[in-house]
Design a protein around this motif. Structure first.
Motif, short mmCIF file in Angstrom:
data_model
loop_
_atom_site.label_atom_id
_atom_site.label_comp_id
_atom_site.label_asym_id
_atom_site.label_seq_id
_atom_site.Cartn_x
_atom_site.Cartn_y
_atom_site.Cartn_z
N ASN A 8 0.80 -1.23 0.00
CA ASN A 8 0.00 0.00 0.00
C ASN A 8 0.83 1.29 0.00
N ASP A 116 -3.83 12.61 6.09
CA ASP A 116 -5.07 11.84 5.94
C ASP A 116 -6.28 12.59 6.50
N LYS A 118 -9.74 14.64 6.55
CA LYS A 118 -10.95 14.44 5.75
C LYS A 118 -11.00 15.36 4.53
N GLY A 121 -9.76 14.03 1.08
CA GLY A 121 -10.42 12.96 0.34
C GLY A 121 -9.92 11.57 0.69
N LYS A 122 -10.45 10.56 0.02
CA LYS A 122 -10.19 9.17 0.38
C LYS A 122 -8.75 8.73 0.12
N ASN A 123 -8.27 8.89 -1.10
CA ASN A 123 -6.90 8.51 -1.45
C ASN A 123 -6.18 9.72 -2.03
N ALA A 164 -3.28 4.50 -1.59
CA ALA A 164 -3.60 4.35 -0.16
C ALA A 164 -2.41 4.67 0.74
N HIS A 167 -3.06 6.18 4.18
CA HIS A 167 -3.82 5.36 5.13
C HIS A 167 -2.94 4.35 5.86
N ILE A 195 -16.93 18.07 2.11
CA ILE A 195 -16.58 16.66 1.99
C ILE A 195 -17.46 15.93 0.99
N GLN A 196 -18.67 16.48 0.74
CA GLN A 196 -19.56 15.84 -0.22
C GLN A 196 -19.00 15.91 -1.65
N GLN A 198 -16.21 14.98 -2.72
CA GLN A 198 -15.39 13.82 -3.09
C GLN A 198 -16.16 12.90 -3.98
#
Length: 198
Positions: A8, A116, A118, A121-123, A164, A167, A195-196, A198
């Motif tokens: 990862n 990391d 918020k 974003g996720k990645n 990732a 993470h 955040i929406q 993303q």
């Protein structure tokens, strides 16, 4: 561009992204023109002064928060906007802000952390441009701190963290007693004000 991969961990590295001549000129310009400041952050329940100078530039209306600090960006300069466009072209990513750090000497540093939040974003994909004295950049696995990697980041180099990585891994720029010269680091990132998005 070189590649550093592990479980990862997805890192791409170009040690000669900018020429020495352009890197020299850019470092000189940024030292003079950037609105450098030394912030206080909350770490382990205490407020401490960051061991470096920093500044945040980007699109209007976005906020980036970390360690109890909420940053509102200054408007892009011509130099920063040009760099953003060039790095977007090689990374195939989009960025709306850049966090600049000035490490004045080897006692200025950045401790172990992951990008990391918020708002990223996720990645998140983060592109890091280094100017000035070469410093060592380290990675360690969150689940097993004995698993580490390191890279030397020379003047004009570009490091891109993808996938990732944030993470499962942490990174740092440790103190170095024998370093007496300045390093500037520019980390281009995409911050989501909502955040929406993303």
């Amino acid at each position: 561009m070189k590649e550093l991969t592990d479980d990862n961990l997805e890192v791409f590295f170009d040690p000669t992204f900018l020429s020495e001549l352009r890197s020299d000129a850019l470092k000189k310009e940024l030292l003079k023109s950037i609105a450098w400041q030394q912030n206080e952050i909350r770490l382990f329940g205490k407020w401490i002064t960051e061991p470096r100078l920093s500044a945040w530039y980007g699109d209007e209306g976005i906020t980036y928060a970390y360690s109890g600090l909420a940053l509102r960006p200054l408007p892009w300069t011509n130099e920063l906007l040009q760099l953003k466009n060039e790095i977007e072209n090689v990374s195939n990513a989009k960025f709306n802000s850049v966090l600049l750090n000035q490490y004045r000497h080897g006692q200025d540093s950045m401790g172990w952390h992951s990008d990391d939040e918020k708002e990223l974003g996720k990645n998140p994909e983060i592109a890091s441009l280094s100017l000035g004295v070469m410093r060592e950049f380290q990675f360690r696995k969150k689940a097993d701190h004995t698993i580490k990697h390191k890279l030397l980041l020379p003047h004009g180099s570009l490091l891109i963290m993808k996938g990732a990585t944030q993470h499962f891994w942490q990174h740092q720029l440790p103190k170095r007693k024998r370093v007496n010269e300045v390093r500037i680091n520019l980390t281009f990132r995409q911050v989501f004000s909502n955040i929406q998005e993303q």
